[in-house]
Motif scaffolding. Structure first.
Motif, PDB file in Angstrom:
ATOM      1  N   VAL A 161       0.842  -1.090   0.186  1.00 18.34           N
ATOM      2  CA  VAL A 161      -0.363  -0.461  -0.388  1.00 18.34           C
ATOM      3  C   VAL A 161       0.625   1.937  -0.310  1.00 18.34           C
ATOM      4  O   VAL A 161       0.456   2.092  -0.755  1.00 18.34           O
ATOM      5  N   GLY A 162       2.284   1.575   0.415  1.00 15.73           N
ATOM      6  CA  GLY A 162       2.566   2.728   0.861  1.00 15.73           C
ATOM      7  C   GLY A 162       3.011   3.187  -0.666  1.00 15.73           C
ATOM      8  O   GLY A 162       3.925   3.738  -1.404  1.00 15.73           O
ATOM      9  N   ASP A 163       3.784   1.800  -0.866  1.00 12.84           N
ATOM     10  CA  ASP A 163       4.453   2.219  -2.927  1.00 12.84           C
ATOM     11  C   ASP A 163       2.986   2.677  -3.441  1.00 12.84           C
ATOM     12  O   ASP A 163       3.395   3.767  -4.622  1.00 12.84           O
ATOM     13  N   LEU A 164       1.903   2.492  -3.718  1.00 10.42           N
ATOM     14  CA  LEU A 164       0.950   2.983  -4.063  1.00 10.42           C
ATOM     15  C   LEU A 164       0.378   4.173  -3.609  1.00 10.42           C
ATOM     16  O   LEU A 164       0.309   5.332  -4.090  1.00 10.42           O
ATOM     17  N   MET A 165       0.744   5.038  -2.622  1.00 12.71           N
ATOM     18  CA  MET A 165       0.402   5.795  -1.936  1.00 12.71           C
ATOM     19  C   MET A 165       1.756   7.007  -2.418  1.00 12.71           C
ATOM     20  O   MET A 165       1.212   8.443  -2.125  1.00 12.71           O
ATOM     21  N   VAL A 166       2.664   6.694  -2.233  1.00 10.47           N
ATOM     22  CA  VAL A 166       3.604   7.247  -2.316  1.00 10.47           C
ATOM     23  C   VAL A 166       3.703   7.910  -4.393  1.00 10.47           C
ATOM     24  O   VAL A 166       3.588   9.166  -4.442  1.00 10.47           O
ATOM     25  N   ALA A 167       3.030   6.816  -5.076  1.00 14.38           N
ATOM     26  CA  ALA A 167       2.661   6.909  -6.274  1.00 14.38           C
ATOM     27  C   ALA A 167       1.645   8.248  -6.579  1.00 14.38           C
ATOM     28  O   ALA A 167       2.175   9.653  -6.989  1.00 14.38           O
ATOM     29  N   ILE A 168       0.465   7.858  -5.777  1.00 15.60           N
ATOM     30  CA  ILE A 168      -0.321   9.204  -5.361  1.00 15.60           C
ATOM     31  C   ILE A 168       0.569  10.857  -5.133  1.00 15.60           C
ATOM     32  O   ILE A 168      -0.440  11.869  -5.028  1.00 15.60           O
ATOM     33  N   THR A 169       0.887  10.521  -3.464  1.00 19.31           N
ATOM     34  CA  THR A 169       0.970  12.110  -3.235  1.00 19.31           C
ATOM     35  C   THR A 169       1.516  12.656  -4.583  1.00 19.31           C
ATOM     36  O   THR A 169       1.652  13.700  -4.448  1.00 19.31           O
ATOM     37  N   GLN A 170       2.783  11.792  -4.907  1.00 20.27           N
ATOM     38  CA  GLN A 170       4.068  12.642  -5.707  1.00 20.27           C
ATOM     39  C   GLN A 170       3.382  12.893  -7.063  1.00 20.27           C
ATOM     40  O   GLN A 170       3.123  14.396  -7.123  1.00 20.27           O
ATOM     41  N   LEU A 171       2.083  13.083  -7.652  1.00 13.99           N
ATOM     42  CA  LEU A 171       1.264  12.410  -9.009  1.00 13.99           C
ATOM     43  C   LEU A 171       0.825  14.579  -8.227  1.00 13.99           C
ATOM     44  O   LEU A 171       0.073  14.790  -9.154  1.00 13.99           O
ATOM     45  N   THR A 172       0.472  14.199  -7.191  1.00 11.33           N
ATOM     46  CA  THR A 172      -1.131  15.189  -6.571  1.00 11.33           C
ATOM     47  C   THR A 172      -0.330  16.691  -5.783  1.00 11.33           C
ATOM     48  O   THR A 172      -0.593  17.634  -5.906  1.00 11.33           O
ATOM     49  N   ARG A 173       1.042  16.268  -6.347  1.00 18.07           N
ATOM     50  CA  ARG A 173       2.336  17.506  -4.818  1.00 18.07           C
ATOM     51  C   ARG A 173       2.089  18.340  -5.891  1.00 18.07           C
ATOM     52  O   ARG A 173       3.415  18.733  -7.101  1.00 18.07           O
ATOM     53  N   PRO A 174       1.873  19.531  -5.361  1.00 13.88           N
ATOM     54  CA  PRO A 174       2.713  20.904  -6.637  1.00 13.88           C
ATOM     55  C   PRO A 174       3.998  21.252  -6.656  1.00 13.88           C
ATOM     56  O   PRO A 174       4.711  20.864  -6.092  1.00 13.88           O
ATOM     57  N   LEU A 175       3.783  21.671  -8.246  1.00 11.28           N
ATOM     58  CA  LEU A 175       5.910  21.581  -8.004  1.00 11.28           C
ATOM     59  C   LEU A 175       5.852  23.128  -8.074  1.00 11.28           C
ATOM     60  O   LEU A 175       5.157  23.439  -8.495  1.00 11.28           O
ATOM     61  N   PRO A 176       6.947  23.674  -7.966  1.00 10.75           N
ATOM     62  CA  PRO A 176       7.145  25.544  -7.350  1.00 10.75           C
ATOM     63  C   PRO A 176       7.716  25.794  -8.946  1.00 10.75           C
ATOM     64  O   PRO A 176       7.698  25.171  -9.812  1.00 10.75           O
ATOM     65  N   GLY A 177       6.906  26.364  -8.872  1.00  7.37           N
ATOM     66  CA  GLY A 177       7.286  27.743  -9.798  1.00  7.37           C
ATOM     67  C   GLY A 177       6.010  27.799 -10.527  1.00  7.37           C
ATOM     68  O   GLY A 177       5.526  27.063 -11.221  1.00  7.37           O
ATOM     69  N   SER A 178       5.610  29.418 -11.473  1.00  7.85           N
ATOM     70  CA  SER A 178       4.527  29.388 -11.729  1.00  7.85           C
ATOM     71  C   SER A 178       4.937  29.126 -13.145  1.00  7.85           C
ATOM     72  O   SER A 178       3.561  28.809 -14.557  1.00  7.85           O
ATOM     73  N   ALA A 179       5.711  27.800 -13.865  1.00  6.17           N
ATOM     74  CA  ALA A 179       5.538  27.651 -15.276  1.00  6.17           C
ATOM     75  C   ALA A 179       4.962  25.703 -14.952  1.00  6.17           C
ATOM     76  O   ALA A 179       4.816  25.932 -16.379  1.00  6.17           O
ATOM     77  N   CYS A 180       4.687  25.801 -14.306  1.00  7.38           N
ATOM     78  CA  CYS A 180       3.763  24.310 -13.924  1.00  7.38           C
ATOM     79  C   CYS A 180       2.280  24.658 -13.356  1.00  7.38           C
ATOM     80  O   CYS A 180       1.945  23.202 -12.762  1.00  7.38           O
ATOM     81  N   THR A 181       1.930  25.573 -13.907  1.00  7.83           N
ATOM     82  CA  THR A 181       0.550  25.824 -13.496  1.00  7.83           C
ATOM     83  C   THR A 181      -0.316  24.838 -13.887  1.00  7.83           C
ATOM     84  O   THR A 181      -0.984  24.117 -13.529  1.00  7.83           O
ATOM     85  N   ASP A 182       0.248  23.873 -15.032  1.00  9.34           N
ATOM     86  CA  ASP A 182      -0.718  22.809 -15.471  1.00  9.34           C
ATOM     87  C   ASP A 182       0.042  21.976 -15.903  1.00  9.34           C
ATOM     88  O   ASP A 182      -0.953  20.921 -16.401  1.00  9.34           O
ATOM     89  N   PHE A 183       0.295  21.647 -14.803  1.00  6.74           N
ATOM     90  CA  PHE A 183       0.781  20.221 -14.618  1.00  6.74           C
ATOM     91  C   PHE A 183      -0.001  19.218 -14.113  1.00  6.74           C
ATOM     92  O   PHE A 183      -0.506  18.089 -14.936  1.00  6.74           O
ATOM     93  N   GLU A 184      -1.813  19.898 -13.562  1.00  7.31           N
ATOM     94  CA  GLU A 184      -2.124  19.040 -13.790  1.00  7.31           C
ATOM     95  C   GLU A 184      -3.550  17.781 -14.413  1.00  7.31           C
ATOM     96  O   GLU A 184      -3.464  17.330 -14.078  1.00  7.31           O
ATOM     97  N   LYS A 185      -3.350  19.136 -15.904  1.00 10.25           N
ATOM     98  CA  LYS A 185      -3.737  17.964 -16.804  1.00 10.25           C
ATOM     99  C   LYS A 185      -2.818  16.796 -17.411  1.00 10.25           C
ATOM    100  O   LYS A 185      -3.437  16.317 -17.855  1.00 10.25           O
ATOM    101  N   PHE A 186      -1.496  16.606 -16.487  1.00 12.01           N
ATOM    102  CA  PHE A 186      -0.856  15.991 -17.367  1.00 12.01           C
ATOM    103  C   PHE A 186      -1.008  13.869 -16.362  1.00 12.01           C
ATOM    104  O   PHE A 186      -0.626  13.419 -16.419  1.00 12.01           O
ATOM    105  N   VAL A 187      -1.545  14.805 -14.958  1.00 12.46           N
ATOM    106  CA  VAL A 187      -1.576  13.414 -14.024  1.00 12.46           C
ATOM    107  C   VAL A 187      -2.304  12.896 -14.118  1.00 12.46           C
ATOM    108  O   VAL A 187      -1.519  11.494 -14.053  1.00 12.46           O
ATOM    109  N   HIS A 188      -3.197  12.649 -14.540  1.00 13.50           N
ATOM    110  CA  HIS A 188      -4.033  11.374 -15.125  1.00 13.50           C
ATOM    111  C   HIS A 188      -3.136  10.300 -16.568  1.00 13.50           C
ATOM    112  O   HIS A 188      -3.195   9.436 -16.074  1.00 13.50           O
ATOM    113  N   ARG A 189      -2.585  11.073 -16.753  1.00 14.00           N
ATOM    114  CA  ARG A 189      -1.916   9.791 -18.371  1.00 14.00           C
ATOM    115  C   ARG A 189      -0.829   9.617 -18.103  1.00 14.00           C
ATOM    116  O   ARG A 189      -0.763   8.811 -18.183  1.00 14.00           O
ATOM    117  N   HIS A 190       0.023  10.171 -17.487  1.00 15.93           N
ATOM    118  CA  HIS A 190       0.901   9.941 -16.124  1.00 15.93           C
ATOM    119  C   HIS A 190       0.925   8.487 -15.059  1.00 15.93           C
ATOM    120  O   HIS A 190       0.972   7.414 -15.368  1.00 15.93           O
TER     121      HIS A 190
END
Length: 220
Positions: A161-190
């Protein structure tokens, strides 16, 4: 007032009175708005902004949640409950065990767990009975979804379970910097790429050992 009348007014002796329907709706709107704005702006977002987003007055917010920590506590409970609901519903409603896992994981990222992790920082009582109960329910629900997929022979056996939750957490952690504001649209693909890598038979040997939730708690 007699003891019987008093209990009738409070529901049960020692329990808080049950909220009226309109008060309950306001409370739910505040929690939803707090979750949304804390994901967007961080845990220190103005309580005035939360009240505005919820469509209630400041007095209404403070009547339900006297301080920020109390509000964060209930936002955390809400996210954990909604995530557990997603796991339980997926397992109950999907005939294919791995599809249930896929459905749960895609639903879980919508809760933005990674963005909300900083809420469980200084001042939050992680051992509060309500949080412990919510965590136990969530862990059991995720274990059940993964166990069904593993028992069906579709989920590789070297993850936990920890492996799964790490992936979910990392994929939903906001990235620093304004250039990454559209990161969310790639989450389900990755996320889909990650899920493909979980399927049996395994295509490679993973380094280290499977991560349990207890491992994550010890390292946090």
């Amino acid at each position: 007032m007699t003891a019987v009348a008093s209990c009738a007014k409070t529901g049960q002796q020692g329990q808080p009175p049950r909220l009226r329907a309109d008060a309950l709706r306001n409370r739910e709107r505040i929690i939803a708005a707090a979750r949304e704005t804390m994901v967007e702006f961080g845990a220190e977002v103005s309580l005035d902004e939360i009240a505005r987003r919820a469509g209630v007055g400041n007095a209404t917010l403070y009547r339900h949640f006297p301080d920020r920590l109390e509000l964060i506590h209930h936002v955390t409970l809400s996210v954990m409950s909604r995530t557990a609901d997603a796991a339980e519903s997926a397992l109950a409603e999907e005939s294919d065990a791995f599809q249930a896992l896929r459905r749960f994981v895609h639903a879980a990222v919508e809760e933005r767990i990674g963005a909300l992790c900083p809420l469980l920082s200084d001042g939050i009582d992680r051992d509060h009975p309500d949080l412990l109960a919510a965590r136990e329910r969530l862990e059991a629900a995720v274990e059940a979804v993964m166990g069904a997929a593993r028992d069906s022979g579709q989920l590789r056996t070297d993850i936990a379970v920890g492996d799964l939750m790490v992936a979910i957490t990392q994929l939903t952690r906001p990235l620093p910097g304004s250039a990454c504001t559209d990161f969310e649209k790639f989450v389900h693909r990755h996320l889909q790429l990650f899920l493909d890598g979980l399927q049996a038979p395994a295509r490679s040997e993973l380094p280290g050992s499977a991560a349990t939730l207890e491992d994550l708690r010890r390292r946090s």
